[in-house]
Design an enzyme around this catalytic site. Structure first.
Site, PDB file in Angstrom:
ATOM      1  N   ASP A 252      -3.911  -7.721  -4.811  1.00 17.34           N
ATOM      2  CA  ASP A 252      -4.956  -7.323  -3.515  1.00 17.34           C
ATOM      3  C   ASP A 252      -4.313  -8.309  -2.623  1.00 17.34           C
ATOM      4  OD1 ASP A 252      -7.093  -7.436  -1.774  1.00 17.34           O
ATOM      5  OD2 ASP A 252      -8.580  -7.406  -3.319  1.00 17.34           O
ATOM      6  N   VAL A 253      -4.076  -7.452  -1.423  1.00 20.64           N
ATOM      7  CA  VAL A 253      -3.364  -8.196  -0.441  1.00 20.64           C
ATOM      8  C   VAL A 253      -4.557  -9.334   0.277  1.00 20.64           C
ATOM      9  CG1 VAL A 253      -1.700  -6.594   0.265  1.00 20.64           C
ATOM     10  CG2 VAL A 253      -3.922  -6.430   1.244  1.00 20.64           C
TER      11      VAL A 253
ATOM     12  N   TYR B 152     -12.800  -2.141  11.889  1.00 19.57           N
ATOM     13  CA  TYR B 152     -11.335  -1.595  11.733  1.00 19.57           C
ATOM     14  C   TYR B 152     -10.844  -1.727  13.048  1.00 19.57           C
ATOM     15  CZ  TYR B 152      -7.887   1.758  10.900  1.00 19.57           C
ATOM     16  OH  TYR B 152      -6.596   2.320  10.628  1.00 19.57           O
TER      17      TYR B 152
ATOM     18  N   ARG C  40       0.438   5.719  -2.349  1.00 15.54           N
ATOM     19  CA  ARG C  40      -0.084   6.985  -1.585  1.00 15.54           C
ATOM     20  C   ARG C  40       0.233   7.030   0.013  1.00 15.54           C
ATOM     21  NH1 ARG C  40      -5.640   5.652  -0.770  1.00 15.54           N
ATOM     22  NH2 ARG C  40      -5.967   3.960  -2.316  1.00 15.54           N
TER      23      ARG C  40
ATOM     24  N   LYS D 129      -7.511  -4.258  13.843  1.00 15.34           N
ATOM     25  CA  LYS D 129      -6.147  -3.644  14.085  1.00 15.34           C
ATOM     26  C   LYS D 129      -5.558  -4.401  15.370  1.00 15.34           C
ATOM     27  CE  LYS D 129      -5.279  -0.719  10.667  1.00 15.34           C
ATOM     28  NZ  LYS D 129      -4.222  -1.415   9.751  1.00 15.34           N
TER      29      LYS D 129
ATOM     30  N   GLY E   2       0.841  -1.044   0.010  1.00 16.19           N
ATOM     31  CA  GLY E   2      -0.081   0.113  -0.042  1.00 16.19           C
ATOM     32  C   GLY E   2       0.784   1.309  -0.096  1.00 16.19           C
TER      33      GLY E   2
ATOM     34  N   SER F 135      -3.180   0.299  14.765  1.00 16.01           N
ATOM     35  CA  SER F 135      -3.701   1.521  14.782  1.00 16.01           C
ATOM     36  C   SER F 135      -3.834   1.704  16.384  1.00 16.01           C
ATOM     37  CB  SER F 135      -5.024   1.589  14.041  1.00 16.01           C
ATOM     38  OG  SER F 135      -5.835   2.975  14.693  1.00 16.01           O
TER      39      SER F 135
ATOM     40  N   ASN G  94       1.553  -2.309   5.341  1.00 13.65           N
ATOM     41  CA  ASN G  94       0.856  -0.919   5.527  1.00 13.65           C
ATOM     42  C   ASN G  94      -0.521  -0.714   4.867  1.00 13.65           C
ATOM     43  OD1 ASN G  94       0.933   2.024   5.553  1.00 13.65           O
ATOM     44  ND2 ASN G  94       0.901   1.696   3.602  1.00 13.65           N
TER      45      ASN G  94
HETATM   46  N1  LIG Z   1      -3.889   7.788   8.444  1.00 15.03           N
HETATM   47  C1  LIG Z   1      -4.110   7.581   9.613  1.00 15.03           C
HETATM   48  O1  LIG Z   1      -4.446   8.461  10.617  1.00 15.03           O
HETATM   49  C2  LIG Z   1      -3.754   6.340  10.330  1.00 15.03           C
HETATM   50  C3  LIG Z   1      -3.864   5.997  11.547  1.00 15.03           C
HETATM   51  C4  LIG Z   1      -3.447   4.818  12.233  1.00 15.03           C
HETATM   52  C5  LIG Z   1      -3.297   3.596  11.320  1.00 15.03           C
HETATM   53  N2  LIG Z   1      -3.332   4.034   9.911  1.00 15.03           N
HETATM   54  C6  LIG Z   1      -2.966   2.650   8.948  1.00 15.03           C
HETATM   55  O2  LIG Z   1      -2.004   3.022   8.040  1.00 15.03           O
HETATM   56  C7  LIG Z   1      -1.940   2.329   6.889  1.00 15.03           C
HETATM   57  C8  LIG Z   1      -2.004   3.475   5.655  1.00 15.03           C
HETATM   58  O3  LIG Z   1      -3.109   4.092   5.897  1.00 15.03           O
HETATM   59  P1  LIG Z   1      -3.135   5.501   5.006  1.00 15.03           P
HETATM   60  O4  LIG Z   1      -3.885   6.476   6.040  1.00 15.03           O
HETATM   61  O5  LIG Z   1      -1.844   6.003   4.390  1.00 15.03           O
HETATM   62  O6  LIG Z   1      -4.257   5.061   4.034  1.00 15.03           O
HETATM   63  P2  LIG Z   1      -4.531   5.338   2.305  1.00 15.03           P
HETATM   64  O7  LIG Z   1      -3.865   6.704   2.087  1.00 15.03           O
HETATM   65  O8  LIG Z   1      -5.879   5.118   2.165  1.00 15.03           O
HETATM   66  O9  LIG Z   1      -3.511   4.489   1.494  1.00 15.03           O
HETATM   67  C9  LIG Z   1      -3.839   2.865   1.551  1.00 15.03           C
HETATM   68  C10 LIG Z   1      -2.952   2.412   0.729  1.00 15.03           C
HETATM   69  O10 LIG Z   1      -3.541   0.726   0.875  1.00 15.03           O
HETATM   70  C11 LIG Z   1      -3.584   0.420  -0.498  1.00 15.03           C
HETATM   71  N3  LIG Z   1      -4.554  -0.778  -0.304  1.00 15.03           N
HETATM   72  C12 LIG Z   1      -5.658  -0.474  -0.129  1.00 15.03           C
HETATM   73  N4  LIG Z   1      -6.536  -1.489  -0.117  1.00 15.03           N
HETATM   74  C13 LIG Z   1      -5.580  -2.401  -0.829  1.00 15.03           C
HETATM   75  C14 LIG Z   1      -5.818  -3.792  -1.062  1.00 15.03           C
HETATM   76  N5  LIG Z   1      -6.889  -4.676  -0.942  1.00 15.03           N
HETATM   77  N6  LIG Z   1      -4.610  -4.588  -1.621  1.00 15.03           N
HETATM   78  C15 LIG Z   1      -3.474  -3.740  -1.668  1.00 15.03           C
HETATM   79  N7  LIG Z   1      -3.317  -2.430  -1.334  1.00 15.03           N
HETATM   80  C16 LIG Z   1      -4.532  -1.944  -0.989  1.00 15.03           C
HETATM   81  C17 LIG Z   1      -3.837   1.641  -1.224  1.00 15.03           C
HETATM   82  O11 LIG Z   1      -3.558   1.401  -2.826  1.00 15.03           O
HETATM   83  P3  LIG Z   1      -4.512   1.346  -4.102  1.00 15.03           P
HETATM   84  O12 LIG Z   1      -5.628   1.877  -3.662  1.00 15.03           O
HETATM   85  O13 LIG Z   1      -3.732   1.957  -5.089  1.00 15.03           O
HETATM   86  O14 LIG Z   1      -4.642  -0.236  -4.141  1.00 15.03           O
HETATM   87  C18 LIG Z   1      -2.969   2.606  -0.609  1.00 15.03           C
HETATM   88  O15 LIG Z   1      -1.718   2.568  -1.316  1.00 15.03           O
HETATM   89  C19 LIG Z   1      -3.467   1.695   7.059  1.00 15.03           C
HETATM   90  O16 LIG Z   1      -3.170   0.153   7.532  1.00 15.03           O
HETATM   91  C20 LIG Z   1      -4.017   2.393   8.022  1.00 15.03           C
HETATM   92  O17 LIG Z   1      -5.267   1.509   8.616  1.00 15.03           O
HETATM   93  C21 LIG Z   1      -3.396   5.207   9.241  1.00 15.03           C
END
Ligand SMILES: NC(=O)c1ccc[n+]([C@@H]2O[C@H](COP(=O)([O-])OP(=O)(O)OC[C@H]3O[C@@H](n4cnc5c(N)ncnc54)[C@H](OP(=O)(O)O)[C@@H]3O)[C@@H](O)[C@H]2O)c1
Length: 268
Positions: free
Chosen positions: A62-63, A155, A15, A159, A12, A142, A89
Site C-alpha cells: 500500500d503506497v 481528489y 491495470r 493532485k 499501480g 491530473s 501512478n
Molecule cells: N483515468 C483518468 O481519466 C485519469 C485522469 C487523470 C489522472 N489519472 C491518474 O492516473 C493514475 C492511474 O489512474 P487509472 O485511471 O489507471 O486508475 P485505476 O485503473 O483505478 O488503477 C489504479 C492503480 O492504482 C493501484 N492502487 C490503488 N490504490 C493503491 C494503494 N493504496 N497502494 C498501491 N496501489 C494502489 C491499483 O492497484 P490494486 O487495486 O491492484 O492495488 C491500480 O493498479 C491515478 O493516479 C489517477 O488519479 C487518471
C-alpha cells in the site's frame, strides 16, 4: 529503444494507465517492476510484460503505508540493484460528494494514497537515486489538480499537492541529478473511467466540453511519460505537462456572452 538498460518502477501498474505505462516502457527496452496491492496480480502482469523481451518483477504494498513502500523498494533493489525511473501512478478517486458530505475516512483515503503515497515513494526511491547518482521521477497528477471539479474536492486537492510536491522536489534534488516532473491528464478513456465508457449520453456530454471533442487515449498519456523518462526531456525539471485536450480554456456556455454584456455596459 529509448529506455534500453533502464529499470523502471511503476506504482499501480496492475491495470489501467499504470499497466499501459509498463507496456510502453517495456517496448522501449526498460525492465519494469509491476506494482499493486495484490502480489499475485502484480506477478501475473509482470509475466505478461516479460513477453516483450525485458526483465519484469511483481511487487506489492500500500503506497500510503511507509513500511510497505520501504519493503517493496528494498525488494526491487535486491533484485535489480537500482531504480532509474519511478512513475508514481497509483491513485484513487472513490467517490463524488459535495464538500459538506465528505467523511474524515474518505478524505484520509484519497489524500493518503494520492499525495502521501507519492511522497513516500519519492522519498524511498529518491534516497536510492541519490546514492546511485541520479534518476527520473514522473508523478501522475491530473487536470483536476489545476482546474478544480465540483464533487471531487479531496481528489483535486491531492493532485494540486502532487503538482507542488513535484516543483519543490525538482528544486531540492537537482543537485543529485534527479529530475522530477508530472503529467496532468484530462479525462482518459481507460483506467478508473472504464465503467462509464459505454454510458451515453454521459461520455458524449463529457467529450462536448473538451475542445478536441474526445477523451484522451491512454497511449497519448504513455507517450508523454516516455518523453519525460527519456533523454529527450533532459532539460525539463519541475514541470507539470497538462494533457487535457484544451479543456483548461473551457468556460460554461453563456460565459462569453455574459462577459461581452458586461463589457458593453462598462463601455469596453
Ligand atoms: N483515468 C483518468 O481519466 C485519469 C485522469 C487523470 C489522472 N489519472 C491518474 O492516473 C493514475 C492511474 O489512474 P487509472 O485511471 O489507471 O486508475 P485505476 O485503473 O483505478 O488503477 C489504479 C492503480 O492504482 C493501484 N492502487 C490503488 N490504490 C493503491 C494503494 N493504496 N497502494 C498501491 N496501489 C494502489 C491499483 O492497484 P490494486 O487495486 O491492484 O492495488 C491500480 O493498479 C491515478 O493516479 C489517477 O488519479 C487518471
Amino acid at each position: 529503444m529509448r529506455l534500453k538498460g533502464k529499470v523502471s518502477l511503476i506504482t499501480g501498474s496492475t491495470r489501467g494507465l499504470g499497466k499501459e505505462f509498463a507496456v510502453g516502457f517495456a517496448k522501449e527496452g526498460s525492465d519494469v517492476i509491476i506494482h499493486g496491492r495484490d502480489k499475485e496480480k502484480a506477478k501475473a502482469v509482470a509475466k505478461e510484460v516479460e513477453g516483450l523481451g525485458i526483465r519484469a518483477m511483481g511487487v506489492s504494498g500500500d503506497v500510503s503505508v511507509s513500511r510497505d513502500v520501504e519493503r517493496m523498494v528494498e525488494e526491487v533493489i535486491q533484485s535489480f540493484g537500482r531504480i532509474d525511473i519511478l512513475v508514481n501512478n497509483a491513485g484513487v478517486n472513490p467517490f463524488i460528494l459535495e464538500a459538506e458530505k465528505i467523511g474524515e475516512e474518505g478524505w484520509d483515503q484519497v489524500l493518503g494514497v494520492n499525495l502521501k503515497g507519492v511522497f513516500l515513494c519519492c522519498q524511498a526511491v529518491g534516497r536510492r537515486m541519490i546514492g546511485q547518482g541520479g534518476g527520473k521521477i514522473i508523478n501522475i497528477a491530473s487536470a483536476a489538480g489545476i482546474l478544480g471539479e465540483q464533487g471531487f474536492l479531496p481528489y483535486c486537492v491531492s493532485k494540486a499537492g502532487v503538482i507542488m510536491l513535484t516543483r519543490v522536489l525538482a528544486y531540492e534534488w537537482s543537485r543529485y541529478n534527479i529530475l522530477v516532473n508530472a503529467i496532468a491528464p484530462g479525462i482518459v478513456a481507460g483506467g478508473m473511467n472504464t465503467p462509464i465508457l459505454k454510458k451515453e449520453p454521459l461520455v458524449s456530454g463529457l467529450a462536448s466540453q473538451i475542445p478536441l471533442k474526445r477523451l484522451a487515449k491512454p497511449e497519448e498519456i504513455v507517450r508523454i511519460a516516455l518523453f519525460l523518462a527519456s533523454e529527450d526531456s533532459s532539460y525539463i525539471n519541475g514541470t507539470t505537462l497538462l494533457a487535457d485536450g484544451g479543456m483548461s480554456g473551457y468556460r460554461p456556455a453563456g460565459f462569453i456572452d455574459l462577459v461581452a454584456e458586461m463589457m458593453k455596459k462598462k463601455g469596453g
